[in-house]
Design a protein around this motif. Structure first.
Motif, PDB file in Angstrom:
ATOM      1  N   GLU A   1      -0.274  18.348  -7.005  1.00 20.05           N
ATOM      2  CA  GLU A   1       1.103  18.249  -7.512  1.00 20.05           C
ATOM      3  C   GLU A   1       1.252  16.925  -8.276  1.00 20.05           C
ATOM      4  O   GLU A   1       1.563  15.884  -7.705  1.00 20.05           O
ATOM      5  N   LYS A   2       1.065  17.000  -9.589  1.00 16.64           N
ATOM      6  CA  LYS A   2       0.959  15.796 -10.396  1.00 16.64           C
ATOM      7  C   LYS A   2       2.136  15.567 -11.344  1.00 16.64           C
ATOM      8  O   LYS A   2       2.080  14.672 -12.197  1.00 16.64           O
ATOM      9  N   CYS A   3       3.205  16.338 -11.225  1.00 12.13           N
ATOM     10  CA  CYS A   3       4.358  16.162 -12.109  1.00 12.13           C
ATOM     11  C   CYS A   3       5.624  15.939 -11.287  1.00 12.13           C
ATOM     12  O   CYS A   3       5.785  16.521 -10.209  1.00 12.13           O
ATOM     13  N   ALA A   4       6.504  15.088 -11.792  1.00 11.88           N
ATOM     14  CA  ALA A   4       7.697  14.684 -11.046  1.00 11.88           C
ATOM     15  C   ALA A   4       8.948  15.380 -11.573  1.00 11.88           C
ATOM     16  O   ALA A   4       9.082  15.626 -12.780  1.00 11.88           O
ATOM     17  N   ALA A   5       9.849  15.659 -10.647  1.00 15.18           N
ATOM     18  CA  ALA A   5      11.111  16.304 -11.005  1.00 15.18           C
ATOM     19  C   ALA A   5      12.230  15.772 -10.122  1.00 15.18           C
ATOM     20  O   ALA A   5      12.000  15.375  -8.975  1.00 15.18           O
ATOM     21  N   ILE A   6      13.434  15.762 -10.666  1.00 13.65           N
ATOM     22  CA  ILE A   6      14.619  15.521  -9.852  1.00 13.65           C
ATOM     23  C   ILE A   6      14.933  16.818  -9.119  1.00 13.65           C
ATOM     24  O   ILE A   6      14.988  17.887  -9.722  1.00 13.65           O
ATOM     25  N   HIS A   7      15.115  16.725  -7.822  1.00 18.95           N
ATOM     26  CA  HIS A   7      15.265  17.887  -6.954  1.00 18.95           C
ATOM     27  C   HIS A   7      16.689  17.894  -6.397  1.00 18.95           C
ATOM     28  O   HIS A   7      17.077  16.999  -5.651  1.00 18.95           O
ATOM     29  N   ILE A   8      17.474  18.906  -6.779  1.00 25.28           N
ATOM     30  CA  ILE A   8      18.881  18.978  -6.373  1.00 25.28           C
ATOM     31  C   ILE A   8      19.129  20.287  -5.637  1.00 25.28           C
ATOM     32  O   ILE A   8      18.713  21.350  -6.092  1.00 25.28           O
TER      33      ILE A   8
END
Length: 222
Positions: A183-190
């Motif tokens: 898991e190498k990509c970042a996201a804002i998690h809402i």
């Protein structure tokens, strides 16, 4: 022998030909573009300086821009402009496209609009993005928005604009990032309107996951 026949190869060209030798179509084109650019710039400045309303909309390089007084970004006078449909915050413009893509396609989509996936530089910006994302998410149980942050083959996090990544200034959820080998990509998690975790909501995910995205570009000041 006539005068025409007596003219040798080194003789001067007729006067009418010499007088037209400067009429180069490329020269005309460059001059016309320069005059047009100067005219548009002058009109733009006059329009914005003379406007009295709280905000204005103008056409600039084929794109419609919305402008607000630049005092909102801490500047004393002038206007801060973002493309129409984008949201202003401090000195940046943000856009949340309505479709979902992988991380790689998301970055290509943003760069195609002259921007890049969002780079978070402060807690204030993170709070703004959380609020913006939650407004767009409405009542969805879970929504993810890609950030411009991804890990390289050695697991080192990199921002797309090459800003330095500082782990102490990141906003990961507790326990994240994990499973970094995949898991190498970042996201804002809402998580819908019930999510009160304003600041620490980043999650690392598989880069081919289909998510929403946040595009960012610098505002224009005039």
């Amino acid at each position: 022998m006539s005068g025409r026949e007596g003219a040798g190869p080194g003789a001067a060209a007729p006067a009418e030909e010499r007088s037209c030798s400067w009429l180069n179509p490329w020269g005309f084109l460059v001059a016309a573009l320069a005059i047009k650019t100067a005219f548009v710039t002058i009109c733009l400045v006059v329009f914005l300086r003379g406007s009295q309303g709280p905000s204005q909309t103008l056409l600039w390089n084929g794109t419609e821009w919305s402008c607000v007084p630049s005092g909102a970004a801490g500047r004393e006078e002038g206007w801060m402009c973002c493309p129409k449909g984008w949201r202003c915050f401090q000195d940046k413009c943000y856009y949340l496209p309505p479709d979902t893509m992988s991380w790689g396609d998301s970055e290509k989509n943003c760069t195609g609009m002259g921007s890049h996936l969002v780079v978070v530089n402060s807690k204030a910006e993170q709070e703004f993005l959380f609020t913006l994302g939650r407004e767009a998410a409405t009542d969805a149980y879970e929504t993810k928005y890609y950030l411009g942050l991804a890990a390289d083959e050695r697991g080192r996090w990199r921002w797309v604009d090459r800003s330095p990544y500082v782990a102490a200034e990141a906003f990961w959820k507790p326990g994240e990032p994990n499973l970094l080998f995949a898991e190498k990509c970042a996201a804002i998690h809402i998580k819908g309107h019930t999510d009160s975790n304003t600041y620490y909501n980043w999650n690392n995910i598989l880069c081919f996951t289909s998510c929403y995205r946040i595009c960012e570009l610098g505002a224009k000041f005039v």
